[in-house]
Scaffold this motif. Structure first.
Motif, PDB file in Angstrom:
ATOM      1  N   THR A  32      57.739  33.090 125.284  1.00  0.00           N
ATOM      2  CA  THR A  32      57.069  34.235 124.685  1.00  0.00           C
ATOM      3  C   THR A  32      55.609  34.295 125.117  1.00  0.00           C
ATOM      4  N   GLU A  33      54.917  35.312 124.681  1.00  0.00           N
ATOM      5  CA  GLU A  33      53.527  35.561 125.062  1.00  0.00           C
ATOM      6  C   GLU A  33      52.577  34.655 124.284  1.00  0.00           C
ATOM      7  N   LEU A  34      51.454  34.332 124.897  1.00  0.00           N
ATOM      8  CA  LEU A  34      50.375  33.594 124.242  1.00  0.00           C
ATOM      9  C   LEU A  34      49.225  34.558 123.965  1.00  0.00           C
ATOM     10  N   LEU A  35      48.842  34.651 122.711  1.00  0.00           N
ATOM     11  CA  LEU A  35      47.703  35.468 122.304  1.00  0.00           C
ATOM     12  C   LEU A  35      46.591  34.534 121.851  1.00  0.00           C
ATOM     13  N   ILE A  36      45.455  34.583 122.522  1.00  0.00           N
ATOM     14  CA  ILE A  36      44.310  33.729 122.197  1.00  0.00           C
ATOM     15  C   ILE A  36      43.326  34.554 121.399  1.00  0.00           C
ATOM     16  N   ALA A  37      43.092  34.149 120.157  1.00  0.00           N
ATOM     17  CA  ALA A  37      42.274  34.929 119.239  1.00  0.00           C
ATOM     18  C   ALA A  37      41.015  34.155 118.874  1.00  0.00           C
ATOM     19  N   HIS A  38      39.910  34.858 118.915  1.00  0.00           N
ATOM     20  CA  HIS A  38      38.609  34.268 118.597  1.00  0.00           C
ATOM     21  C   HIS A  38      37.856  35.207 117.674  1.00  0.00           C
ATOM     22  N   VAL A  39      37.389  34.680 116.547  1.00  0.00           N
ATOM     23  CA  VAL A  39      36.583  35.473 115.624  1.00  0.00           C
ATOM     24  C   VAL A  39      35.128  35.408 116.081  1.00  0.00           C
ATOM     25  N   LEU A  40      34.559  36.570 116.333  1.00  0.00           N
ATOM     26  CA  LEU A  40      33.180  36.643 116.828  1.00  0.00           C
ATOM     27  C   LEU A  40      32.222  35.998 115.835  1.00  0.00           C
ATOM     28  N   PRO A  41      31.169  35.338 116.331  1.00  0.00           N
ATOM     29  CA  PRO A  41      30.170  34.769 115.426  1.00  0.00           C
ATOM     30  C   PRO A  41      29.431  35.870 114.679  1.00  0.00           C
ATOM     31  N   ASP A  42      28.768  35.483 113.618  1.00  0.00           N
ATOM     32  CA  ASP A  42      28.105  36.463 112.743  1.00  0.00           C
ATOM     33  C   ASP A  42      27.122  37.344 113.512  1.00  0.00           C
ATOM     34  N   GLU A  43      26.376  36.746 114.446  1.00  0.00           N
ATOM     35  CA  GLU A  43      25.359  37.539 115.149  1.00  0.00           C
ATOM     36  C   GLU A  43      26.008  38.624 116.008  1.00  0.00           C
ATOM     37  N   ALA A  44      27.174  38.333 116.576  1.00  0.00           N
ATOM     38  CA  ALA A  44      27.864  39.337 117.374  1.00  0.00           C
ATOM     39  C   ALA A  44      28.389  40.461 116.495  1.00  0.00           C
ATOM     40  N   GLN A  45      28.889  40.117 115.326  1.00  0.00           N
ATOM     41  CA  GLN A  45      29.389  41.138 114.417  1.00  0.00           C
ATOM     42  C   GLN A  45      28.239  42.001 113.891  1.00  0.00           C
ATOM     43  N   LEU A  46      27.082  41.392 113.633  1.00  0.00           N
ATOM     44  CA  LEU A  46      25.918  42.163 113.187  1.00  0.00           C
ATOM     45  C   LEU A  46      25.430  43.103 114.278  1.00  0.00           C
ATOM     46  N   TYR A  47      25.477  42.608 115.527  1.00  0.00           N
ATOM     47  CA  TYR A  47      25.058  43.444 116.646  1.00  0.00           C
ATOM     48  C   TYR A  47      25.954  44.673 116.773  1.00  0.00           C
ATOM     49  N   ALA A  48      27.267  44.438 116.672  1.00  0.00           N
ATOM     50  CA  ALA A  48      28.214  45.555 116.791  1.00  0.00           C
ATOM     51  C   ALA A  48      27.977  46.579 115.694  1.00  0.00           C
TER      52      ALA A  48
END
Length: 314
Positions: A32-48
């Protein structure tokens, strides 16, 4: 074979990279497929959030994600076999909530026992515990090097060990253990524990004996009634899964003592320990993890799969 992906939760820490390798191999085994998931750090989420609120077209559209870049480079240079498909996703929100959302589509979600921000003395990080307690899919927690150091075998050589309460463990837990053993071409070792009044000759910490179906004891002078009854209950409960997976060898063990302690001992030579998340009589929406799963997650020497109730009739 299933179309649901194996998800690897990564944060760039060494612990998560070990989990990524475990997830890569699992995706290959299951086709099956491999999905690599990463939660962005707080500073990246604030920037967005800032860019979206200001509608500033002069700012770059995306915040640099060094973790994602590093994971892509490592996976490409690892030399190991890659799954048929590999995807990357950068997520926003808290780690437990983001993993709960993305886990709804997963065969399993794999993560390290400690993250980048954990204290060195922690046996299990808060995010790993929270995800294992609440994700809508099986969660495999891969221990860090200090805990895995006591393992007696290579990970790929061991059995899949299933912690079973014959009358209470949901079918989903058994199905996961048998499917994983079939994919690995190894045996399922079924371990159930019973409590009996202590006697001077009983050694609870002694190694337990696994028994093939044809070797089940009959009740008699040398048989412990609780053991005989538990092995019979195991056999009855396992019968449908033996039919579904005729090529998977099954070993049974009914032992006195604490079930979590027995599973932790078995983890030294196991490829994977499989336990249910919580008692099935609790509500389906409960986020509480059972005492056995909690103890095994904290102390096992190898990977642990915590399997929730996935079907209404489980």
């Amino acid at each position: 074979m299933t179309h649901a992906p194996v998800i690897a939760a990564v944060d760039g820490s060494e612990h998560s990279l070990v989990a990524l390798e475990w997830a890569r191999a699992a995706a290959v085994r299951h086709g099956t497929e491999l999905l690599i998931a990463h939660v962005l750090p707080d500073e990246a989420q604030l920037y967005a959030g800032r860019r979206a609120s200001l509608h500033d077209a002069s700012e770059p559209e995306e915040y640099a994600d060094p973790v994602n870049d590093r994971i892509r480079a490592l996976l490409g240079s690892s030399g190991g076999e890659l799954p048929a498909g590999v995807r990357y996703e950068s997520l926003e929100g808290s780690v437990p909530e983001a993993m709960r959302v993305i886990g709804a589509e997963a065969m399993m979600l794999v993560m390290g026992s400690r993250g980048r921000g954990g204290f060195a003395s922690l046996l299990l990080g808060s995010n790993s515990r929270a995800v294992a307690s609440s994700a809508p899919c099986p969660v495999v927690v891969v221990p860090h090097a200090e805990r895995a150091a006591g393992a007696e075998k290579e990970e790929s050589a061991g059995r899949v060990v299933l912690g079973l309460h014959a009358s209470e463990t949901p079918d989903d837990v058994l199905a996961f253990a048998f499917a994983e053993a079939a994919a690995r071409g190894t045996a399922v070792q079924v371990v159930s524990a019973y409590v009996i009044p202590p006697v001077p000759t009983m050694v609870v910490d002694a190694p337990f004996v696994v028994i093939p179906p044809e070797g089940l004891p009959e009740e008699g002078e040398d048989a412990v009634p609780a053991e005989v009854e538990m092995l019979r209950s195991q056999t009855e409960r396992l019968a449908p899964f033996r039919t579904l997976y005729p090529d998977v060898r099954v070993e049974q063990a009914a032992v006195p003592g604490d079930p979590a302690g027995r599973l932790v001992t078995a983890s030294r030579s196991a490829a994977l320990i499989v336990v249910g998340r919580h008692h099935p009589r609790r509500t389906a929406l409960s986020l509480q993890i059972g005492s056995v799963a909690h103890a095994v997650l904290h102390h096992a020497h190898g990977p642990v799969a915590v399997v929730p109730t996935l079907t209404d009739d489980a």
